[in-house]
Each structure stands twice: as structure tokens, then as C-alpha cells.
Design a protein around this motif. Structure first.
Motif, PDB file in Angstrom:
ATOM      1  N   SER A 110       0.831  -1.208   0.000  1.00  0.00           N
ATOM      2  CA  SER A 110       0.000   0.000   0.000  1.00  0.00           C
ATOM      3  C   SER A 110       0.864   1.257   0.000  1.00  0.00           C
ATOM      4  N   GLU A 111       2.036   1.201   0.682  1.00  0.00           N
ATOM      5  CA  GLU A 111       2.937   2.346   0.692  1.00  0.00           C
ATOM      6  C   GLU A 111       3.618   2.519  -0.672  1.00  0.00           C
ATOM      7  N   GLN A 112       3.931   1.377  -1.296  1.00  0.00           N
ATOM      8  CA  GLN A 112       4.519   1.440  -2.636  1.00  0.00           C
ATOM      9  C   GLN A 112       3.530   2.049  -3.633  1.00  0.00           C
ATOM     10  N   VAL A 113       2.259   1.677  -3.496  1.00  0.00           N
ATOM     11  CA  VAL A 113       1.221   2.239  -4.372  1.00  0.00           C
ATOM     12  C   VAL A 113       1.130   3.747  -4.179  1.00  0.00           C
ATOM     13  N   PHE A 114       1.173   4.186  -2.914  1.00  0.00           N
ATOM     14  CA  PHE A 114       1.084   5.614  -2.613  1.00  0.00           C
ATOM     15  C   PHE A 114       2.270   6.365  -3.218  1.00  0.00           C
ATOM     16  N   CYS A 115       3.474   5.764  -3.115  1.00  0.00           N
ATOM     17  CA  CYS A 115       4.668   6.369  -3.722  1.00  0.00           C
ATOM     18  C   CYS A 115       4.516   6.453  -5.246  1.00  0.00           C
ATOM     19  N   ALA A 116       3.902   5.431  -5.821  1.00  0.00           N
ATOM     20  CA  ALA A 116       3.701   5.412  -7.274  1.00  0.00           C
ATOM     21  C   ALA A 116       2.799   6.554  -7.720  1.00  0.00           C
ATOM     22  N   TYR A 117       1.752   6.843  -6.935  1.00  0.00           N
ATOM     23  CA  TYR A 117       0.868   7.973  -7.259  1.00  0.00           C
ATOM     24  C   TYR A 117       1.663   9.285  -7.279  1.00  0.00           C
ATOM     25  N   ILE A 118       2.542   9.454  -6.297  1.00  0.00           N
ATOM     26  CA  ILE A 118       3.342  10.679  -6.234  1.00  0.00           C
ATOM     27  C   ILE A 118       4.320  10.729  -7.404  1.00  0.00           C
ATOM     28  N   LYS A 119       4.946   9.590  -7.716  1.00  0.00           N
ATOM     29  CA  LYS A 119       5.866   9.519  -8.851  1.00  0.00           C
ATOM     30  C   LYS A 119       5.185   9.942 -10.150  1.00  0.00           C
ATOM     31  N   LEU A 120       3.907   9.597 -10.306  1.00  0.00           N
ATOM     32  CA  LEU A 120       3.155   9.933 -11.522  1.00  0.00           C
ATOM     33  C   LEU A 120       2.670  11.376 -11.525  1.00  0.00           C
ATOM     34  N   GLY A 121       2.929  12.104 -10.427  1.00  0.00           N
ATOM     35  CA  GLY A 121       2.626  13.529 -10.399  1.00  0.00           C
ATOM     36  C   GLY A 121       1.219  13.877  -9.966  1.00  0.00           C
ATOM     37  N   PHE A 122       0.454  12.924  -9.392  1.00  0.00           N
ATOM     38  CA  PHE A 122      -0.905  13.229  -8.962  1.00  0.00           C
ATOM     39  C   PHE A 122      -0.876  14.163  -7.742  1.00  0.00           C
ATOM     40  N   THR A 123      -1.747  15.154  -7.716  1.00  0.00           N
ATOM     41  CA  THR A 123      -1.837  16.086  -6.602  1.00  0.00           C
ATOM     42  C   THR A 123      -2.521  15.416  -5.417  1.00  0.00           C
ATOM     43  N   THR A 124      -2.442  16.100  -4.270  1.00  0.00           N
ATOM     44  CA  THR A 124      -3.099  15.594  -3.067  1.00  0.00           C
ATOM     45  C   THR A 124      -4.585  15.361  -3.300  1.00  0.00           C
ATOM     46  N   LYS A 125      -5.243  16.337  -3.936  1.00  0.00           N
ATOM     47  CA  LYS A 125      -6.688  16.224  -4.178  1.00  0.00           C
ATOM     48  C   LYS A 125      -6.994  15.070  -5.125  1.00  0.00           C
ATOM     49  N   GLU A 126      -6.166  14.869  -6.158  1.00  0.00           N
ATOM     50  CA  GLU A 126      -6.400  13.789  -7.109  1.00  0.00           C
ATOM     51  C   GLU A 126      -6.220  12.421  -6.437  1.00  0.00           C
TER      52      GLU A 126
END
Length: 486
Positions: free
Chosen positions: A430-446
Motif C-alpha cells: 500500500s505504501e509502494q502504491v502511494f509512492c507510485a501515485y506521487i511519482k506519476l505527479g498526482f496532486t493531493t486532491k487527485e
């Protein structure tokens, strides 16, 4: 609802046009662009806003078409620009795909114009458009240009009207970035110059997102007693019911939330109004209400509506990037040409623009000197990945919160996950998935939207992640993950 232009509305438009023709005739020899704007353009703008506010979109479009022909016949290009900007404002709520087309046409009409007021309207409209497609840096660029032009206006009535809109848009940009203090500041500056239902609804919405429900309730209660939003089918009424529904949902008053949302949906179904990116979550909230009641049929219906609306929004944003960046590049390079004022640079920039439009290559994008580093990075990243099917697939899986997302992401960025595990080998999936979202540039709201949590929860996860990976608070997570290698 396709509102018909009935005889009464036609007669009112006829009277309005007659008065305008008289004004145009008496001011056509006036050399002062500011006086011309106040005498001719400002009444047209106010009439158009009144028609749009009350949901008479067809009448408003008819009005613009009449005046486009009149202004064209009289050679009043600034007036034509006013009509195109008015049409663009209508597109924001009715047909967002044509928004940029009308703005670019208005910009062409204003080439060489001395009307600072017209330029402020144009730049404010551009700022609204770029914020709508999640390009806040470009939006800030245009709000700054609008505010700079305001210094050239002497008439306080004109200046206050235009500044109120520019401040409102700047507040909206900050609100979408979850920078609540800055959002409040500009919203209050806007309503101080020109109070209105829309800016008060935006304030109430900002209070809710900042976990201040009492302040939101006080603002909504004030609005509830205003006569100009009651018994009308208008964008203001749509916003009021939408934000009221969010307040009641936040307070777990689900019956009241349902009633407010149903009023919003009724207005949406009977008009051509267009919901903003995060406003479509009203369908998801409706689904949650019916889930809690055990009404699975209605829950499924609204979940489907939410997914369809979100897909439409994502498609709109995706399709808007290319023309939006082309338009922004034209604006920036035009500024460079003006500053250097040499024919050689003019030809070079025009050549680069033509090559960019024809080939869409990253090599040519790099030749342009953008005034903002972030804008150049957005362009380069988008052009580089536009044809990468694997990237597109990963983005879709991320937005759907699909269980296959992490596996596909590892295929696309294998060394990124390896580098993360070197930093902390105990990171859970789940932490790796969260890091992946940040790597892809998604904002906090997204991230909050796609993973069905509150933005506050995402911020908390970011803080925990910093501790897990030993990243100090002064380091930007997005930059850190973008540069992370083995």
C-alpha cells in the motif's frame, strides 16, 4: 434544457441592441479606449452575465451573434473580442471544448489594442481555463498579467469590476491547490469589490475543505435568504445547492444532503451547465447516501453516473493539453519577440512554432525558452509520454484504483520500486502504491479522489512516508521521487 428565445426575450434583445447602436454611433469617434469600453462593452458584459446567471443561455448566445455582426460592420475589433470572451464564458458552463477557441479568437482581435480593460478580461478568462485543466502555473501567469494591466485603468468602476473577477479566479487556483489561507485572502478581496453568490459559494466550499463547517454553514445561511438565487434556474443556484449538499453530507445529515444534491442534478439535467472536475463527486456522494440506506439499485445508478462524468472530465483535460500548451507557447514567445524587437528572432520563433505544431516533438519543445521552468517541464513530460501506451494504461489503472496498478507500474518504472526498497525494505504494498501515485505527479486532491479518502488523510500519509524514507520536510516529495535512482 434548450431554452428557446421567445418573443418577449427577442423584444428585450431588440431594445437592447437599439440602445447599443445609438451608443456606438455617439462614441465611435471617441479616441479613449477606456471610455469606449465603459460606454459600449461594459453594458453588454453586464447584460450577458445577467442572462447567463438566470440560465438564459440561448438568449445570451443570440445577443453575442447580433453584436458580433454589428461590431464587425463598424470595424470595432475590441467589441468583437468582448463577444468572443462572453461566448467563452458560456462555454465554461455549457461546452468547455470550445472555450480556448473563442479566447484565441478574442486575442487575435485585440492585437495592437490599447484597451487595458479588454486585456484584463482576456487574461482572466485564460487563467480560468488553465486552472480548469489542472495547469495552475499557467493560470497564475495569466492572473499576474491581468493584475498588471489593472494598473493602467483610471476609472474605478471598471477597475473594481475586472479586479473582482481576477481575484476570484486567483482564489480558486489557491483553493484547488489546498492553500486555504491564500484562497480566503483573494476571495475576500474579490467580494469586497463586487459581492456575489458565486464567490460566497466558493468561500463556503473552501471552509468545508479546510474543515471549518461552522463558517461554511454561516455563509450558506446568508445566501439562503438572498432573493436573486431563489426560484431561478441559474449557475449560482446550482453552486449553492451543490455546496449545501456537501455541507450536509459532511455533517452526516443525509436527507438534507440528498435534497440539495437532487436540486443540483435537476438544474444540470434541465440546462447545459458544466460541472468542474471535483464537482462531479456529488454523484459519488449520492451513491454513498443510498448505500447507507441499503438502496443498491440507486447506489449503482449514481456510481455509474460518477464514473461516466469523471471519464468525460479526464477526456476533456487530456484533449485540452495539446492546444492549451500551443496557445501558451504562442503567448510566451510573443512576449519574447516584443522584448527583443528584432526580425531575426521573430522569424525564428515563428518557425519553431510551425515545427512544433506539425511534428509535436520533444526536441523542438526544448528549443523554446519558456519564462517558467515548471511550464516547460509540463510540456516536455506530456509530449514525451503521449504515445506511450504503457504509460496511458498505468494512468487509467491509477485513476480507477485498480488492483493491477502496482504490477503495471513496476513494469514501467522497475528501478523506482527497487530504489524505494533500498531506502526501506519494509515498505508495504500500500505504501509502494502511494509512492507510485506521487511519482506519476498526482496532486493531493487527485490522490484523495482516486483512492476514496479525504485530502487530509493523503497529507498525513505523506508525512508518515517522509519518516519511513528519512526525507526531511524541506525536500519536495515530487522532485525527490522524480530524481530517485539506484
Amino acid at each position: 434544457m434548450n431554452i428557446q428565445v421567445n418573443r418577449s426575450q427577442k423584444k428585450k434583445i431588440g431594445y437592447f441592441v437599439g440602445i447599443f447602436l445609438l451608443l456606438l454611433a455617439t462614441t465611435s469617434c471617441t479616441p479613449n479606449a477606456e471610455e469606449q469600453f465603459k460606454a459600449i462593452d461594459l453594458p453588454l458584459i453586464e447584460k450577458s452575465e445577467s442572462l447567463e446567471r438566470t440560465g438564459h443561455l440561448e438568449s445570451c448566445i443570440t445577443l453575442q451573434n447580433v453584436f458580433l455582426k454589428t461590431f464587425n460592420a463598424d470595424g470595432y475589433k475590441a467589441g468583437e473580442a468582448t463577444c468572443f470572451i462572453n461566448l467563452a464564458q458560456l462555454c465554461f458552463s455549457a461546452d468547455p471544448k470550445n472555450y480556448l477557441i473563442f479566447l484565441d479568437e478574442a486575442k487575435r482581435k485585440l492585437v495592437g489594442s490599447k484597451s487595458a480593460a479588454q486585456m484584463i478580461r482576456l487574461y482572466t478568462a485564460y487563467a480560468k481555463y488553465y486552472n480548469d485543466i489542472h495547469m495552475p502555473n499557467n493560470a497564475f501567469y495569466y492572473t499576474q498579467k491581468a493584475l498588471t494591466n489593472a494598473k493602467k485603468i483610471n476609472d474605478n468602476e471598471i477597475k473594481n469590476n475586472l479586479l473582482a473577477e481576477a481575484y476570484k479566479i486567483k482564489g480558486k487556483i489557491y483553493a484547488d491547490l489546498l492553500q486555504s489561507d491564500s484562497a480566503y485572502y483573494y476571495y475576500y478581496k474579490s467580494r469586497l469589490l463586487k459581492p456575489g453568490v458565486i464567490v460566497d459559494c466558493l468561500l463556503a466550499k473552501a471552509y468545508l475543505e479546510d474543515n471549518k463547517p461552522d463558517s461554511a454553514k454561516a455563509k450558506l445561511t446568508q445566501l439562503e435568504h438572498l432573493g436573486d438565487i431563489k426560484h431561478t434556474i441559474s449557475y449560482a443556484m446550482l453552486m449553492f445547492n451543490r455546496v449545501s449538499g456537501d455541507y450536509f453530507f459532511n455533517q452526516r445529515q443525509f436527507n438534507e444532503a440528498e435534497n440539495a444534491y437532487l436540486k443540483s442534478i435537476s438544474i444540470l439535467d434541465s440546462t447545459k451547465f458544466f460541472l468542474g472536475y471535483n464537482d462531479v463527486d456529488l454523484y459519488k456522494n449520492m451513491a454513498d447516501i443510498y448505500y447507507k440506506r441499503g438502496d443498491l439499485k440507486k447506489e449503482k445508478y449514481y456510481i455509474t453516473k460518477w464514473k461516466l462524468a469523471r471519464m468525460q472530465q479526464n477526456k476533456y483535460i487530456y484533449e485540452s493539453y495539446e492546444p492549451a500548451m500551443a496557445s501558451f507557447l504562442e503567448e510566451v514567445t510573443h512576449k519574447d519577440r516584443h522584448d527583443n524587437n528584432t526580425m531575426r528572432l521573430l522569424m525564428l520563433v515563428l518557425s519553431i512554432l510551425v515545427l512544433f505544431i506539425v511534428f509535436f516533438t520533444f526536441r523542438i519543445i526544448k528549443k523554446h525558452k519558456l519564462t517558467k521552468e515548471t511550464s516547460r517541464k509540463q510540456t516536455a513530460d506530456f509530449i514525451k509520454t503521449i504515445h506511450d501506451k504503457r504509460y496511458d494504461e498505468v494512468m487509467v489503472l491509477a485513476k480507477e484504483n485498480n488492483s493491477a496498478f502496482l504490477s503495471r507500474f513496476k513494469d514501467l518504472y522497475p528501478k523506482f520500486i527497487e530504489a524505494l526498497l533500498i531506502k526501506n525494505s519494509t515498505l508495504e504494498n500500500s505504501e509502494q502504491v502511494f509512492c507510485a501515485y506521487i511519482k506519476l505527479g498526482f496532486t493531493t486532491k487527485e490522490i484523495a479522489t482516486y483512492t476514496f479518502v479525504q485530502p487530509m488523510s493523503v497529507q498525513q500519509r505523506k508525512r508518515r512516508l517522509r519518516k519511513r524514507l528519512g526525507i526531511s520536510s524541506d525536500v519536495d516529495l515530487y522532485t525527490y521521487f522524480d530524481n530517485l535512482t539506484i
